[in-house]
Design a protein around this motif. Structure first.
Motif, short mmCIF file in Angstrom:
data_model
loop_
_atom_site.label_atom_id
_atom_site.label_comp_id
_atom_site.label_asym_id
_atom_site.label_seq_id
_atom_site.Cartn_x
_atom_site.Cartn_y
_atom_site.Cartn_z
N LYS A 7 4.88 16.17 -3.11
CA LYS A 7 5.55 15.05 -4.25
C LYS A 7 5.32 13.32 -4.48
O LYS A 7 5.24 13.04 -3.21
N GLN A 8 4.59 13.11 -5.36
CA GLN A 8 4.06 11.82 -5.48
C GLN A 8 5.46 10.80 -6.26
O GLN A 8 6.34 11.73 -5.94
N PRO A 9 5.02 9.13 -5.16
CA PRO A 9 6.31 8.59 -5.69
C PRO A 9 6.93 8.48 -6.64
O PRO A 9 5.41 8.38 -7.44
N LEU A 10 8.26 7.46 -7.28
CA LEU A 10 7.82 7.87 -8.72
C LEU A 10 8.03 5.96 -8.85
O LEU A 10 7.61 5.92 -9.80
N ARG A 11 8.00 5.35 -7.63
CA ARG A 11 7.71 3.98 -8.08
C ARG A 11 6.51 3.78 -8.50
O ARG A 11 5.27 3.84 -7.58
N THR A 12 6.18 3.03 -9.48
CA THR A 12 4.19 2.37 -9.65
C THR A 12 4.42 0.66 -9.52
O THR A 12 4.85 -0.24 -9.77
N VAL A 13 3.28 0.63 -8.64
CA VAL A 13 2.95 -0.95 -8.44
C VAL A 13 1.86 -1.10 -9.59
O VAL A 13 0.90 -1.09 -9.31
N ASN A 14 1.22 -2.56 -9.76
CA ASN A 14 0.05 -3.05 -10.02
C ASN A 14 -0.57 -3.68 -9.61
O ASN A 14 -0.01 -5.14 -8.33
N ILE A 15 -1.90 -3.42 -9.00
CA ILE A 15 -2.58 -4.03 -8.27
C ILE A 15 -3.02 -4.51 -9.18
O ILE A 15 -4.23 -4.39 -10.14
N HIS A 16 -3.81 -6.19 -8.66
CA HIS A 16 -4.75 -6.82 -9.33
C HIS A 16 -5.61 -8.01 -8.36
O HIS A 16 -5.29 -7.99 -6.83
N ALA A 18 -7.11 -10.68 -5.79
CA ALA A 18 -6.70 -11.83 -5.58
C ALA A 18 -7.72 -12.85 -6.35
O ALA A 18 -6.87 -13.73 -6.28
N GLN A 19 -8.76 -12.79 -6.51
CA GLN A 19 -9.74 -14.46 -6.92
C GLN A 19 -9.29 -14.44 -8.74
O GLN A 19 -9.50 -15.67 -8.27
N CYS A 20 -9.71 -13.02 -9.05
CA CYS A 20 -9.43 -13.28 -10.78
C CYS A 20 -8.10 -13.04 -11.46
O CYS A 20 -8.11 -13.28 -13.14
N ARG A 21 -7.36 -12.46 -10.62
CA ARG A 21 -6.07 -11.26 -11.32
C ARG A 21 -5.91 -10.97 -12.93
O ARG A 21 -4.93 -10.65 -13.67
N SER A 22 -7.66 -10.20 -12.47
CA SER A 22 -7.38 -8.89 -13.58
C SER A 22 -7.42 -7.62 -12.81
O SER A 22 -7.14 -7.37 -12.03
N PRO A 23 -6.38 -6.91 -13.61
CA PRO A 23 -5.35 -5.38 -13.44
C PRO A 23 -6.71 -4.60 -13.19
O PRO A 23 -7.56 -4.48 -13.23
N LEU A 24 -6.89 -3.94 -11.59
CA LEU A 24 -6.72 -3.57 -10.86
C LEU A 24 -6.71 -1.44 -11.05
O LEU A 24 -7.64 -0.59 -11.44
N TYR A 25 -5.11 -1.00 -10.62
CA TYR A 25 -5.06 -0.08 -10.70
C TYR A 25 -3.43 -0.15 -10.54
O TYR A 25 -2.55 -1.55 -10.79
N LYS A 26 -2.99 0.52 -11.58
CA LYS A 26 -1.42 1.25 -11.06
C LYS A 26 -1.24 2.01 -10.28
O LYS A 26 -2.02 3.06 -11.09
N TYR A 27 -0.20 2.19 -9.70
CA TYR A 27 -0.44 2.95 -7.76
C TYR A 27 0.99 2.99 -7.65
O TYR A 27 2.30 2.73 -7.88
N ARG A 28 1.14 4.51 -7.37
CA ARG A 28 1.85 5.32 -7.20
C ARG A 28 2.74 5.42 -5.75
O ARG A 28 1.75 5.65 -4.63
N LYS A 29 2.83 3.78 -4.90
CA LYS A 29 3.02 4.03 -4.02
C LYS A 29 4.59 3.99 -2.99
O LYS A 29 5.73 3.86 -3.65
N GLY A 30 3.99 4.61 -1.97
CA GLY A 30 5.47 5.20 -1.25
C GLY A 30 5.56 3.93 -0.05
O GLY A 30 5.25 3.50 0.64
N CYS A 38 -5.10 3.11 -0.83
CA CYS A 38 -4.67 3.55 -1.47
C CYS A 38 -5.61 4.97 -2.49
O CYS A 38 -6.49 5.22 -1.72
N PHE A 39 -4.53 6.24 -1.89
CA PHE A 39 -4.84 7.43 -1.93
C PHE A 39 -5.16 7.92 -4.08
O PHE A 39 -4.84 7.19 -4.72
N VAL A 40 -6.54 8.75 -3.98
CA VAL A 40 -6.85 8.72 -5.46
C VAL A 40 -6.59 9.31 -6.16
O VAL A 40 -6.29 9.37 -6.99
N GLU A 41 -5.61 10.43 -5.53
CA GLU A 41 -4.68 10.82 -6.31
C GLU A 41 -3.24 10.57 -7.04
O GLU A 41 -2.96 11.04 -8.47
N ARG A 42 -3.19 9.52 -6.09
CA ARG A 42 -2.15 8.29 -6.52
C ARG A 42 -2.51 7.46 -7.48
O ARG A 42 -1.44 6.54 -8.05
N ILE A 43 -3.06 7.43 -7.87
CA ILE A 43 -3.94 6.55 -8.53
C ILE A 43 -3.38 6.62 -10.45
O ILE A 43 -3.70 7.69 -10.39
N ALA A 44 -2.41 5.70 -10.95
CA ALA A 44 -1.47 6.62 -12.06
C ALA A 44 -3.28 5.68 -13.47
O ALA A 44 -2.68 6.66 -14.41
#
Length: 83
Positions: A7-16, A18-30, A38-44
């Protein structure tokens, strides 16, 4: 060792980058801890063209590996930010 929960966590976080601030992932972090892997199956949403490489500056921010038998990206320290 045990696999991550099915069961995947409901909360998502934005990962960017650190150097250029471009977005990388939206990730379901518990949990409350720091982002270590970052587990590949949890990347939204995936904003990268190549795995583990920033689309903005080309910096490598993680390494591909198997953790507990599941594909994951192991984050290199201080290369990403989480919001």
């Amino acid at each position: 060792m045990a696999k991550p929960r099915k069961k995947q966590p409901l909360r998502t976080v934005n990962i960017h980058c650190a150097q250029c601030r471009s977005p990388l992932y939206k990730y379901r972090k518990g949990g409350k801890g720091a982002l270590v892997k970052c587990f590949v199956e949890r990347i939204a949403e995936d904003f990268t063209q190549q795995p583990c490489t920033c689309p903005g500056c080309g910096q490598v921010f993680a390494r591909e590996m198997l953790i507990r038998g599941t594909p994951a990206y192991k984050i290199i320290g201080r290369k990403v930010g989480v919001k």
